[in-house]
Design an enzyme around this catalytic site. Structure first.
Site, PDB file in Angstrom:
ATOM      1  N   SER A  70     -52.842 -17.523   6.268  1.00  0.00           N
ATOM      2  CA  SER A  70     -51.471 -17.971   6.484  1.00  0.00           C
ATOM      3  C   SER A  70     -51.418 -19.304   7.216  1.00  0.00           C
ATOM      4  CB  SER A  70     -50.712 -16.931   7.317  1.00  0.00           C
ATOM      5  OG  SER A  70     -50.957 -15.630   6.842  1.00  0.00           O
TER       6      SER A  70
HETATM    7  N1  SAH Z   1     -53.385 -13.082   8.252  1.00  0.00           N
HETATM    8  C1  SAH Z   1     -54.468 -13.181   7.294  1.00  0.00           C
HETATM    9  C2  SAH Z   1     -53.966 -13.343   5.886  1.00  0.00           C
HETATM   10  C3  SAH Z   1     -53.519 -12.062   5.328  1.00  0.00           C
HETATM   11  S1  SAH Z   1     -53.177 -12.135   3.599  1.00  0.00           S
HETATM   12  C4  SAH Z   1     -55.375 -14.341   7.677  1.00  0.00           C
HETATM   13  O1  SAH Z   1     -55.227 -14.872   8.773  1.00  0.00           O
HETATM   14  O2  SAH Z   1     -56.254 -14.683   6.898  1.00  0.00           O
HETATM   15  C5  SAH Z   1     -52.751 -10.453   3.370  1.00  0.00           C
HETATM   16  C6  SAH Z   1     -53.906  -9.500   3.230  1.00  0.00           C
HETATM   17  O3  SAH Z   1     -53.367  -8.210   3.111  1.00  0.00           O
HETATM   18  C7  SAH Z   1     -54.761  -9.727   2.001  1.00  0.00           C
HETATM   19  O4  SAH Z   1     -56.088  -9.898   2.388  1.00  0.00           O
HETATM   20  C8  SAH Z   1     -54.581  -8.433   1.184  1.00  0.00           C
HETATM   21  O5  SAH Z   1     -55.745  -8.035   0.505  1.00  0.00           O
HETATM   22  C9  SAH Z   1     -54.223  -7.455   2.276  1.00  0.00           C
HETATM   23  N2  SAH Z   1     -53.522  -6.239   1.874  1.00  0.00           N
HETATM   24  C10 SAH Z   1     -52.505  -6.083   0.996  1.00  0.00           C
HETATM   25  N3  SAH Z   1     -52.130  -4.788   0.942  1.00  0.00           N
HETATM   26  C11 SAH Z   1     -52.918  -4.103   1.829  1.00  0.00           C
HETATM   27  C12 SAH Z   1     -53.034  -2.723   2.235  1.00  0.00           C
HETATM   28  N4  SAH Z   1     -52.253  -1.764   1.743  1.00  0.00           N
HETATM   29  N5  SAH Z   1     -53.956  -2.427   3.179  1.00  0.00           N
HETATM   30  C13 SAH Z   1     -54.759  -3.369   3.695  1.00  0.00           C
HETATM   31  N6  SAH Z   1     -54.709  -4.664   3.345  1.00  0.00           N
HETATM   32  C14 SAH Z   1     -53.801  -5.030   2.432  1.00  0.00           C
END
Ligand code: SAH
Length: 226
Positions: A70
């Site tokens: 993000s």
């Molecule tokens: N804040 C993170 C970015 C997150 S992107 C950073 O600093 O890099 C959102 C993430 O949520 C992705 O990696 C995706 O695979 C994950 N995601 C989506 N649904 C999910 C679930 N049900 N459980 C765990 N992770 C999930």
């Protein structure tokens, strides 16, 4: 706070990192603990080598598997809204690159983070180790079910946008705990603060909208269909 291996001649990114902190301050981030967390956390270790030269730009970057790390400003606002004091046990859903996990590690006592994509969970674990961050644990699984083994959590942060507040997360939130989740359709959500007010099974839940957000979809049992 976990010790960081960031000092000395090896930290060639220190100047860029200081500039990112100034950008966040100029854009309105006031919480000193949050600014300090950004000053201490090596974002370049959490992005793929191909985009490492852009690691300290205030922008989202691709991390593979169709996911993004993000934008720092968005994360900073998000972290400010959690109002962490340093002693909390925190649950994060969506480890992604692990960068936000690392920031949480600097702001709280212990962090538990759940990621559903195995390749990302493994890469995040490796980067967290390389950064010397020891107070965080990563679990591979469906984060919409929470991580009941270590509940309750003083704060829960969901880094992907879902259609509803997953009920297990509310159950795993401590009394007076704060849960942040982007809620709404694919690609257009409202960042929502969910607070559990009071004790016991009859506890009330208060929801406060905090503004527009755009996150990747939360997939899983209490999220969108995978
Ligand atoms: N804040 C993170 C970015 C997150 S992107 C950073 O600093 O890099 C959102 C993430 O949520 C992705 O990696 C995706 O695979 C994950 N995601 C989506 N649904 C999910 C679930 N049900 N459980 C765990 N992770 C999930």
């Amino acid at each position: 706070m976990a010790p960081r291996r960031l000092t000395g001649a090896t930290d060639t990114y220190a100047g860029y990192r200081a500039r990112l902190v100034e950008t966040l301050r100029a854009r309105g981030i006031r919480d000193l603990a949050v600014l300090k967390a950004f000053a201490e956390t090596p974002r370049h270790l959490f992005v793929p080598p191909a985009v490492r030269h852009r690691a300290y730009e205030d922008t989202a970057l691709p991390i593979g598997n169709g996911q993004t790390i993000s934008q720092p400003f968005t994360q900073a606002r998000y972290l400010e809204a959690l109002r962490l004091k340093g002693r909390e046990r925190v649950l994060e859903i969506g480890t992604g690159s692990g960068y936000q996990t690392a920031l949480l590690g600097a702001l709280a006592s212990t962090v538990f983070s759940v990621e559903r994509v195995e390749a990302l969970a493994i890469a995040a674990q490796r980067a967290l180790r390389e950064a010397g961050i020891a107070n965080v644990s990563v679990l591979l699984g469906d984060g919409t079910l929470g991580w009941s083994a270590y509940a309750p959590y003083d704060a829960i942060l969901v880094a992907a946008g879902g259609p509803e507040v997953p009920p297990p997360l509310v159950e795993q939130l401590a009394p007076d705990g704060r849960l942040l989740i982007p809620l709404g359709e694919h690609g257009a959500q409202t960042l929502t603060l969910v607070e559990r007010v009071g004790q016991g099974p009859s506890h009330a839940v208060r929801r406060t909208p905090l503004g527009a957000a755009r996150f990747v979809p939360l997939l899983g049992e209490h999220g969108f269909d995978a």
